[in-house]
Enzyme design. Structure first.
Site, mmCIF file in Angstrom:
data_model
loop_
_atom_site.group_PDB
_atom_site.id
_atom_site.type_symbol
_atom_site.label_atom_id
_atom_site.label_comp_id
_atom_site.label_asym_id
_atom_site.label_seq_id
_atom_site.Cartn_x
_atom_site.Cartn_y
_atom_site.Cartn_z
ATOM 1 N N LYS A 259 54.141 103.916 -65.115
ATOM 2 C CA LYS A 259 54.140 104.614 -66.405
ATOM 3 C C LYS A 259 55.243 103.984 -67.231
ATOM 4 C CE LYS A 259 56.466 107.967 -67.987
ATOM 5 N NZ LYS A 259 56.880 107.362 -69.290
ATOM 6 N N ALA A 260 54.858 103.224 -68.220
ATOM 7 C CA ALA A 260 55.867 102.621 -69.091
ATOM 8 C C ALA A 260 56.244 103.641 -70.164
ATOM 9 C CB ALA A 260 55.314 101.353 -69.722
ATOM 10 N N GLU B 239 67.495 103.878 -60.569
ATOM 11 C CA GLU B 239 68.462 103.116 -61.362
ATOM 12 C C GLU B 239 68.760 103.977 -62.580
ATOM 13 O OE1 GLU B 239 70.173 101.443 -63.865
ATOM 14 O OE2 GLU B 239 68.625 99.934 -64.236
ATOM 15 N N CYS C 80 72.202 100.210 -69.799
ATOM 16 C CA CYS C 80 72.906 101.049 -68.807
ATOM 17 C C CYS C 80 74.207 100.406 -68.345
ATOM 18 C CB CYS C 80 71.994 101.369 -67.637
ATOM 19 S SG CYS C 80 71.216 99.909 -66.952
HETATM 20 P P1 NAD Z 1 65.277 111.034 -71.269
HETATM 21 O O1 NAD Z 1 66.174 111.441 -70.174
HETATM 22 O O2 NAD Z 1 64.424 112.072 -71.932
HETATM 23 O O3 NAD Z 1 64.267 109.884 -70.811
HETATM 24 C C1 NAD Z 1 64.688 108.728 -70.138
HETATM 25 C C2 NAD Z 1 63.441 108.036 -69.597
HETATM 26 O O4 NAD Z 1 62.848 108.874 -68.636
HETATM 27 C C3 NAD Z 1 62.333 107.801 -70.645
HETATM 28 O O5 NAD Z 1 61.781 106.533 -70.423
HETATM 29 C C4 NAD Z 1 61.288 108.876 -70.379
HETATM 30 O O6 NAD Z 1 59.967 108.444 -70.613
HETATM 31 C C5 NAD Z 1 61.476 109.133 -68.911
HETATM 32 N N1 NAD Z 1 61.223 110.510 -68.533
HETATM 33 C C6 NAD Z 1 61.703 111.633 -69.116
HETATM 34 N N2 NAD Z 1 61.277 112.732 -68.458
HETATM 35 C C7 NAD Z 1 60.500 112.283 -67.446
HETATM 36 C C8 NAD Z 1 59.766 112.926 -66.406
HETATM 37 N N3 NAD Z 1 59.756 114.261 -66.242
HETATM 38 N N4 NAD Z 1 59.070 112.151 -65.548
HETATM 39 C C9 NAD Z 1 59.067 110.798 -65.652
HETATM 40 N N5 NAD Z 1 59.754 110.141 -66.609
HETATM 41 C C10 NAD Z 1 60.459 110.872 -67.488
HETATM 42 O O7 NAD Z 1 66.216 110.393 -72.309
HETATM 43 P P2 NAD Z 1 65.951 109.499 -73.557
HETATM 44 O O8 NAD Z 1 66.402 110.255 -74.766
HETATM 45 O O9 NAD Z 1 64.617 108.859 -73.605
HETATM 46 O O10 NAD Z 1 67.010 108.391 -73.215
HETATM 47 C C11 NAD Z 1 68.376 108.695 -73.252
HETATM 48 C C12 NAD Z 1 69.039 108.592 -71.933
HETATM 49 O O11 NAD Z 1 68.248 107.918 -70.985
HETATM 50 C C13 NAD Z 1 70.299 107.771 -72.059
HETATM 51 O O12 NAD Z 1 71.396 108.608 -72.205
HETATM 52 C C14 NAD Z 1 70.376 106.959 -70.816
HETATM 53 O O13 NAD Z 1 71.232 107.572 -69.871
HETATM 54 C C15 NAD Z 1 69.027 107.025 -70.227
HETATM 55 N N6 NAD Z 1 68.357 105.737 -70.154
HETATM 56 C C16 NAD Z 1 68.776 104.896 -69.203
HETATM 57 C C17 NAD Z 1 68.187 103.664 -69.084
HETATM 58 C C18 NAD Z 1 68.645 102.716 -68.027
HETATM 59 O O14 NAD Z 1 68.410 101.533 -68.158
HETATM 60 N N7 NAD Z 1 69.265 103.195 -66.956
HETATM 61 C C19 NAD Z 1 67.183 103.296 -69.956
HETATM 62 C C20 NAD Z 1 66.761 104.193 -70.947
HETATM 63 C C21 NAD Z 1 67.362 105.436 -71.028
#
Ligand code: NAD
Length: 478
Positions: free
Chosen positions: A173-174, A248, A282
């Site tokens: 799931k992207a 990760e 990250c």
């Molecule tokens: P978020 O926590 O809502 O989502 C982060 C990711 O998780 C998104 O890709 C989203 O599609 C996925 N996601 C959310 N809920 C999910 C669920 N129940 N099941 C499966 N996937 C789910 O936050 P956001 O506002 O999209 O991103 C902000 C935060 O996410 C940042 O503060 C950062 O910590 C983190 N983030 C980290 C990375 C990384 O490379 N480690 C990348 C993107 C975002």
């Protein structure tokens, strides 16, 4: 150049649309550039069946043949680099040049893991005559993977590369904000001749998809990159089904600047690196702990370079930093800056949204930030740096370790004893000294503490995708 692609799911070797969709928005313009098909239960059932069948076939394919096919797909992606970069710059906002580098990096992940496919060695344990103990590393099974929006191509690449090189099938799931990067990967694998069902790509409402896929008995591994909060939730879900996870998660990388370093060079390279991908990385260097004696000089050079960053639409020439990926990030930045200011921090540059159209935010430097400010504990995931002074390396290490995260950490020093102390005492999965490069395809990448567990890259990278089977074989019945 082709415009943004028509978005589709890829299940069992064919492309499909669905009845419901979500808009995909260009974060530079807020214009709708595509419509994301939302996978429903019947699509997910098809994906699970396809992944089960795909696993039967792919796990029986020789590692060399798997490697050859992955390399061919990677060759196609290199050939299509500009087209892929164009899509991801449109959907995620990053400068086109950075998007091109991301595509190359994604290909390097595929190529490294393809090489590792033929090196998942087991071992023979010495025993009595006529008895052999042989340890095998076998593919774990179909993988459910979830990739985030900050690197639309290279993040899916990491998961797909690990799974396919190990002989696993995968349902990915992207991220719903940035689906095209993963679609280009699936297209390249289809064109390279990957059998249907080995790689399946779905989009939709994240919680609906993870709640449906993870409990399935077909899924043998959950691989996720994203926030610690979501990672913790998915780990809980997986553990109730005894399904292993590869996580990760977030980071809040400290940078220790010692008094003996070349302050100007450290400040310049740090300010440039901080703004890469608008800080949405990250491993982004964020909490700078600078020795008192060089603090003002470092802060001055860092602030000037941050202020000089050219911000704009990623498709425009010369732009160094694009917008944030979505409006949630703007809200987070505004709130963190306001809280830091109220706590007594100085803002030496930035701190505001730019304009009202597009999710642009100023490169921001906060100085002398008190420990109780939210930003000292919460990952900003944006173009925001904290620059504080410290009286010694020991204080810096203590502050570096004072958050629940432990992904990347950095140090600038020429003293062997300082570097040695950092190696011994910094709590992080990745420590870089005198460089802000945190990982390469050939180095193991991952976190400690709340930054997750498991490693991607290096020879460790395929471990999560394999299980160990010990075979005891006696030539006669004993
Ligand atoms: P978020 O926590 O809502 O989502 C982060 C990711 O998780 C998104 O890709 C989203 O599609 C996925 N996601 C959310 N809920 C999910 C669920 N129940 N099941 C499966 N996937 C789910 O936050 P956001 O506002 O999209 O991103 C902000 C935060 O996410 C940042 O503060 C950062 O910590 C983190 N983030 C980290 C990375 C990384 O490379 N480690 C990348 C993107 C975002």
């Amino acid at each position: 150049m082709e415009m943004y692609p028509e978005l589709k799911l890829y299940i069992g070797g064919s492309w499909r649309t669905t009845r419901d969709d979500l808009p995909v928005v260009n974060p530079s313009t807020e214009e709708i550039i595509g419509h994301l098909p939302i996978a429903r239960e019947n699509d997910l059932d098809d994906a699970l069946d396809a992944a089960a069948a795909g696993f039967e076939r792919w796990s029986q394919t020789s590692p060399r043949d798997r490697a050859d096919l992955i390399r061919e797909a990677s060759r196609l992606m290199r050939e299509r680099k500009d087209e892929i970069a164009h899509s991801i710059s449109l959907e995620q906002g990053k400068p086109f040049r950075e998007a091109q580098l991301e595509v190359i990096r994604g290909c390097e992940f595929f190529e490294w893991d393809a090489g590792e496919a033929v090196r998942t060695y087991g071992r023979v344990i010495p025993s009595a005559p006529g008895v052999k103990y042989i340890v095998h590393h076998q593919p774990i099974g179909p993988v459910a993977a979830f990739s985030p929006w900050n690197f639309p191509m290279s993040q899916p690449a990491r998961k797909i590369a690990g799974a396919l090189a190990s002989g696993c099938s995968i349902i990915l799931k992207a991220a719903e904000e940035t689906p095209a990067g993963a679609m280009h990967i699936a297209q390249a694998f289809e064109d390279a001749g990957l059998p249907g069902g080995v790689l399946n790509l779905v989009f939709g409402v994240p919680a609906d998809i993870s709640n449906y896929l993870i409990p399935s008995s077909t899924v043998s591994l959950v691989a996720f990159t994203g926030s610690t909060a979501v990672g913790r939730h998915l780990t809980g879900l997986a553990s109730s089904h005894m399904t292993p996870v590869l996580m990760e998660l977030g980071g809040h990388a400290p940078v220790i600047v010692c008094e003996d370093t070349d302050v100007e060079a450290a400040a310049m390279t740090s300010a440039i690196r901080k703004m890469r991908n608008a800080g949405q990385v990250c491993t982004s260097p964020t909490r700078f702990f600078v020795h008192d004696s060089v603090y003002e000089h470092f802060l001055d050079v860092f602030t000037k370079r941050a202020e000089a960053t050219i911000v704009g639409d990623g498709m425009d020439q010369g732009v160094e930093m694009g917008p944030l990926a979505n409006d949630r990030r703007i809200t987070t930045m505004v709130n963190l800056v306001a809280d830091a200011r109220d706590s007594g921090a100085e803002i030496t540059t930035g701190g505001h949204r730019i304009g009202s159209s597009g999710y642009f935010f100023e490169p921001t430097v906060l100085a002398k930030v008190p420990h109780h400010a939210r930003v000292m504990q919460e990952e900003p995931f944006g173009p925001l740096a904290i620059v504080n002074s410290v009286d010694s390396l020991d204080t810096a290490i203590e502050k570096a370790n004072s958050v629940p995260y432990g992904l990347a950490a950095y140090g600038f020093t020429n003293r062997a004893d300082y570097a040695d102390r950092m190696v011994d005492r910094i709590e992080a999965g990745n420590l870089s000294i005198n460089t802000l490069e945190a990982s390469l395809p050939e180095t193991p990448f991952g976190g400690v503490k709340s930054s997750g567990y498991g490693r991607e890259g290096g020879f460790e990278g395929l471990q999560a995708y394999t299980v160990v089977k010990n075979v005891s074989h006696s030539v006669s019945i004993v």
